[in-house]
Design an enzyme around this catalytic site. Structure first.
Site, short mmCIF file in Angstrom:
data_model
loop_
_atom_site.label_atom_id
_atom_site.label_comp_id
_atom_site.label_asym_id
_atom_site.label_seq_id
_atom_site.Cartn_x
_atom_site.Cartn_y
_atom_site.Cartn_z
N ALA A 50 0.83 -1.21 0.00
CA ALA A 50 0.00 0.00 0.00
C ALA A 50 0.86 1.26 0.00
O ALA A 50 1.86 1.33 0.71
CB ALA A 50 -0.92 0.00 1.21
N GLU A 84 -3.21 -12.45 -2.88
CA GLU A 84 -4.57 -12.29 -3.38
C GLU A 84 -4.76 -10.83 -3.77
O GLU A 84 -4.24 -9.94 -3.09
CB GLU A 84 -5.63 -12.64 -2.33
CG GLU A 84 -5.74 -14.11 -2.02
CD GLU A 84 -4.89 -14.52 -0.81
OE1 GLU A 84 -4.78 -15.73 -0.56
OE2 GLU A 84 -4.33 -13.62 -0.14
N TYR A 109 1.91 -6.62 -10.50
CA TYR A 109 2.40 -7.94 -10.12
C TYR A 109 2.91 -8.71 -11.34
O TYR A 109 3.92 -9.42 -11.27
CB TYR A 109 1.33 -8.74 -9.38
CG TYR A 109 0.83 -8.04 -8.13
CD1 TYR A 109 1.71 -7.39 -7.26
CD2 TYR A 109 -0.51 -8.00 -7.80
CE1 TYR A 109 1.26 -6.74 -6.12
CE2 TYR A 109 -0.97 -7.36 -6.66
CZ TYR A 109 -0.08 -6.73 -5.83
OH TYR A 109 -0.54 -6.08 -4.70
#
Length: 149
Positions: A74, A107, A119
């Protein structure tokens, strides 16, 4: 990113992590969840990203034997879009490799294509779907994984 520095996070950083969580996620982790990570979870490892001495982001991983599970990545919304997410993920991957992890998993919301694309830059591949994974709206999660070199 030469303007970012990284360090291992500690319980003293919980207030920063909570602020970032609340700014970024619709289902933020609680203070108790973070306290558990720092005081009870022997597998947890967190890093913070600092810019000009201020914490602007963080990431966490659980390292179990030789597999890493990324729990959170984050960055404050006003700091996004500048390559900081990529930089913090790169740092986390380097740490995982140094600690002899052979693969990583995570996830991500099925609708969060921005994160999925990040990712994929690191070689993560799509895996399974976890149905109704997110409690705020019942959204599915995409499980992604990568084998480390």
């Amino acid at each position: 990113m030469c303007e970012l520095t990284f360090r291992e996070a500690s319980a003293a950083d919980i207030k920063h992590l909570l602020r970032i969580e609340r700014a970024v996620f619709t289902s933020p982790w609680s203070e108790d969840a973070f306290r558990n990570e720092f005081h009870m979870n022997d597998y947890a490892y967190y890093i913070v990203a600092e810019k000009a001495g201020e914490v602007i982001g963080y990431a966490g991983i659980w390292m179990i034997i030789d597999e890493g599970h990324i729990t959170n990545v984050a960055i404050y919304p006003d700091q996004q879009g500048r390559g900081y997410g990529e930089a913090i993920l790169q740092e986390l991957v380097q740490i995982a490799k140094a600690k002899q992890m052979v693969c990583l998993t995570l996830e991500v919301r099925v609708t969060n294509t921005r994160a999925q694309n990040l990712y994929k830059k690191f070689g993560f591949k799509d895996g399974a779907i976890r149905k109704k994974y997110y409690p705020d709206n019942g959204e599915d999660a995409l499980v992604m994984w990568v084998e480390l070199e």
